[in-house]
Motif scaffolding. Sequence first.
Motif, PDB file in Angstrom:
ATOM      1  N   VAL A 340      19.601   1.941  43.294  1.00 28.38           N
ATOM      2  CA  VAL A 340      18.478   2.856  43.489  1.00 28.38           C
ATOM      3  C   VAL A 340      18.985   4.228  43.930  1.00 28.38           C
ATOM      4  O   VAL A 340      18.503   5.272  43.459  1.00 28.38           O
ATOM      5  CB  VAL A 340      17.491   2.278  44.527  1.00 28.38           C
ATOM      6  CG1 VAL A 340      16.438   3.308  44.898  1.00 28.38           C
ATOM      7  CG2 VAL A 340      16.817   1.029  43.985  1.00 28.38           C
ATOM      8  N   SER A 341      19.976   4.229  44.823  1.00 32.27           N
ATOM      9  CA  SER A 341      20.545   5.500  45.273  1.00 32.27           C
ATOM     10  C   SER A 341      21.182   6.266  44.110  1.00 32.27           C
ATOM     11  O   SER A 341      20.979   7.470  43.961  1.00 32.27           O
ATOM     12  CB  SER A 341      21.589   5.240  46.362  1.00 32.27           C
ATOM     13  OG  SER A 341      22.252   6.429  46.720  1.00 32.27           O
ATOM     14  N   ILE A 343      20.471   5.988  40.898  1.00 35.64           N
ATOM     15  CA  ILE A 343      19.428   6.442  39.971  1.00 35.64           C
ATOM     16  C   ILE A 343      18.726   7.683  40.513  1.00 35.64           C
ATOM     17  O   ILE A 343      18.467   8.650  39.787  1.00 35.64           O
ATOM     18  CB  ILE A 343      18.419   5.306  39.714  1.00 35.64           C
ATOM     19  CG1 ILE A 343      19.092   4.172  38.929  1.00 35.64           C
ATOM     20  CG2 ILE A 343      17.203   5.815  38.944  1.00 35.64           C
ATOM     21  CD1 ILE A 343      18.235   2.935  38.796  1.00 35.64           C
ATOM     22  N   VAL A 344      18.414   7.662  41.822  1.00 34.89           N
ATOM     23  CA  VAL A 344      17.738   8.813  42.432  1.00 34.89           C
ATOM     24  C   VAL A 344      18.622  10.055  42.359  1.00 34.89           C
ATOM     25  O   VAL A 344      18.158  11.155  42.020  1.00 34.89           O
ATOM     26  CB  VAL A 344      17.353   8.491  43.890  1.00 34.89           C
ATOM     27  CG1 VAL A 344      16.870   9.741  44.609  1.00 34.89           C
ATOM     28  CG2 VAL A 344      16.273   7.418  43.930  1.00 34.89           C
ATOM     29  N   LEU A 345      19.910   9.913  42.665  1.00 29.16           N
ATOM     30  CA  LEU A 345      20.814  11.058  42.612  1.00 29.16           C
ATOM     31  C   LEU A 345      20.946  11.595  41.190  1.00 29.16           C
ATOM     32  O   LEU A 345      20.963  12.812  40.972  1.00 29.16           O
ATOM     33  CB  LEU A 345      22.192  10.658  43.148  1.00 29.16           C
ATOM     34  CG  LEU A 345      22.275  10.371  44.655  1.00 29.16           C
ATOM     35  CD1 LEU A 345      23.668   9.865  45.018  1.00 29.16           C
ATOM     36  CD2 LEU A 345      21.933  11.619  45.456  1.00 29.16           C
ATOM     37  N   TYR A 346      21.024  10.684  40.210  1.00 29.87           N
ATOM     38  CA  TYR A 346      21.161  11.119  38.810  1.00 29.87           C
ATOM     39  C   TYR A 346      19.909  11.847  38.346  1.00 29.87           C
ATOM     40  O   TYR A 346      19.980  12.922  37.730  1.00 29.87           O
ATOM     41  CB  TYR A 346      21.430   9.903  37.919  1.00 29.87           C
ATOM     42  CG  TYR A 346      21.477  10.241  36.454  1.00 29.87           C
ATOM     43  CD1 TYR A 346      22.608  10.820  35.889  1.00 29.87           C
ATOM     44  CD2 TYR A 346      20.376   9.995  35.635  1.00 29.87           C
ATOM     45  CE1 TYR A 346      22.656  11.136  34.543  1.00 29.87           C
ATOM     46  CE2 TYR A 346      20.410  10.315  34.291  1.00 29.87           C
ATOM     47  CZ  TYR A 346      21.553  10.879  33.745  1.00 29.87           C
ATOM     48  OH  TYR A 346      21.581  11.196  32.417  1.00 29.87           O
ATOM     49  N   VAL A 347      18.724  11.280  38.655  1.00 30.37           N
ATOM     50  CA  VAL A 347      17.465  11.908  38.232  1.00 30.37           C
ATOM     51  C   VAL A 347      17.283  13.253  38.920  1.00 30.37           C
ATOM     52  O   VAL A 347      16.849  14.235  38.295  1.00 30.37           O
ATOM     53  CB  VAL A 347      16.281  10.967  38.526  1.00 30.37           C
ATOM     54  CG1 VAL A 347      14.952  11.674  38.276  1.00 30.37           C
ATOM     55  CG2 VAL A 347      16.377   9.718  37.665  1.00 30.37           C
ATOM     56  N   ALA A 348      17.614  13.309  40.218  1.00 32.16           N
ATOM     57  CA  ALA A 348      17.469  14.572  40.946  1.00 32.16           C
ATOM     58  C   ALA A 348      18.390  15.642  40.370  1.00 32.16           C
ATOM     59  O   ALA A 348      17.983  16.793  40.172  1.00 32.16           O
ATOM     60  CB  ALA A 348      17.765  14.355  42.429  1.00 32.16           C
ATOM     61  N   ASP A 349      19.638  15.283  40.088  1.00 34.12           N
ATOM     62  CA  ASP A 349      20.569  16.247  39.514  1.00 34.12           C
ATOM     63  C   ASP A 349      20.096  16.705  38.133  1.00 34.12           C
ATOM     64  O   ASP A 349      20.165  17.888  37.807  1.00 34.12           O
ATOM     65  CB  ASP A 349      21.954  15.607  39.417  1.00 34.12           C
ATOM     66  CG  ASP A 349      22.990  16.573  38.862  1.00 34.12           C
ATOM     67  OD1 ASP A 349      23.308  17.548  39.553  1.00 34.12           O
ATOM     68  OD2 ASP A 349      23.457  16.347  37.733  1.00 34.12           O
ATOM     69  N   TYR A 351      16.998  16.715  37.049  1.00 34.56           N
ATOM     70  CA  TYR A 351      15.765  17.502  37.194  1.00 34.56           C
ATOM     71  C   TYR A 351      16.089  18.936  37.617  1.00 34.56           C
ATOM     72  O   TYR A 351      15.600  19.908  37.009  1.00 34.56           O
ATOM     73  CB  TYR A 351      14.845  16.844  38.215  1.00 34.56           C
ATOM     74  CG  TYR A 351      13.612  17.645  38.544  1.00 34.56           C
ATOM     75  CD1 TYR A 351      12.525  17.694  37.673  1.00 34.56           C
ATOM     76  CD2 TYR A 351      13.536  18.366  39.739  1.00 34.56           C
ATOM     77  CE1 TYR A 351      11.398  18.433  37.975  1.00 34.56           C
ATOM     78  CE2 TYR A 351      12.414  19.103  40.050  1.00 34.56           C
ATOM     79  CZ  TYR A 351      11.344  19.135  39.167  1.00 34.56           C
ATOM     80  OH  TYR A 351      10.239  19.871  39.469  1.00 34.56           O
TER      81      TYR A 351
END
Length: 373
Positions: A340-341, A343-349, A351
């Motif tokens: 989850v961490s 995925i969140v970092l990848y999506v945030a980067d 975005y």
Amino acid sequence: MLITRSSTMAQENIGWHWLCGVNSTDLDDSGSFVLDRVSDNTCFIDLLDVLPHLWFILTAASVLLALTCFVRFKHSWRSDYILRFPGHILRWLISIFLLICLFASLAEGILTDETFIQSLGGRQPHLYIPPITALVACIISLVYYHHMEVWQAGGMAFVSLLYYATAALGEIGKLIHLHDAKQSSVKIARFDLSILQLVCYSLLFLLDINVIRCKVFRSNPNPSSEIVDDLTSSEPLFRAYYVNLASQVSFWWLNWIFFLGYKRPLDVPDLGKLPESLNAETLHHQFKEEYEKEKVQAASKGHQPSLGKVIVRIYFVRMALAGILKLLGDFAGLVGPVCVSGIVLYVADFYYQTERNEEASISSKENSFLGPL
């Protein structure tokens, strides 16, 4: 007429673009592979890596279908238990680890493909098709091996032996390609996963050689002679040691008693008979024998006998296996939060990178519109 001719020419020029991507440098203008130096062509190497897995999927499925319909295997050797081949537990553990590596390879391929979409504007399916076919082949290999044990057909190992050899060669080809591309570093996930998969395929290859040695080139070809006393009784219902490792660990082999208990209350005869190795008399004799050895050793050293040492000698293997499984279960609990961490970092980067690109595009348009003042 012009549209039809153009579409025909486009179809002729597609070639391997569906696998390598529309902007791939591994293909020429006609869609054919550029093979001036094979080890530098990533898409071609990945295509070669797919072939062993695809061959095994088709061959193993055909063999299983043919032997299932074959009367000699279907009727003369049909039972609710299996006689494990040599290296059974090790094979299952290696295959499970290989599945984990293949899932990681699939994730790496998908993320790399997303990176190429941002930079080149097109997908490159060759990055994730090989791990998909390898995953399917690995699952089928476990099904294939299970039926090999059920039918006691050691000759079936020749097919899987050839598969593991060619799959290992495919991984060697990938490693050579990564080395030529200056990507042979432990910091690169694709390189690390290729090494792990090569080790797994090599070990499975050696296990198949051992199976062929023990089951094909043996002095007694009759598999019924290997049936132990526990399976010759009239009530062989406790089959924990005569099922595959997945069924033993998950207690899948106990489903019959769950279904029976759902239909009616269970009686003592429904539980069947314990194997000889688990009878109280056998366990007492084993414990007493080890305790007598401990008494002799303690007396020679002038110490009191230790019950703890006796228990460790008898149950060390089971306790160690239970501890490993408990440790793996605890580590598995970390997989969810880490994924989850990530995925969140990848999506945030992704975005914020998209936002920065849009702002830069708007700024450049405004500057070009206003011009120098």
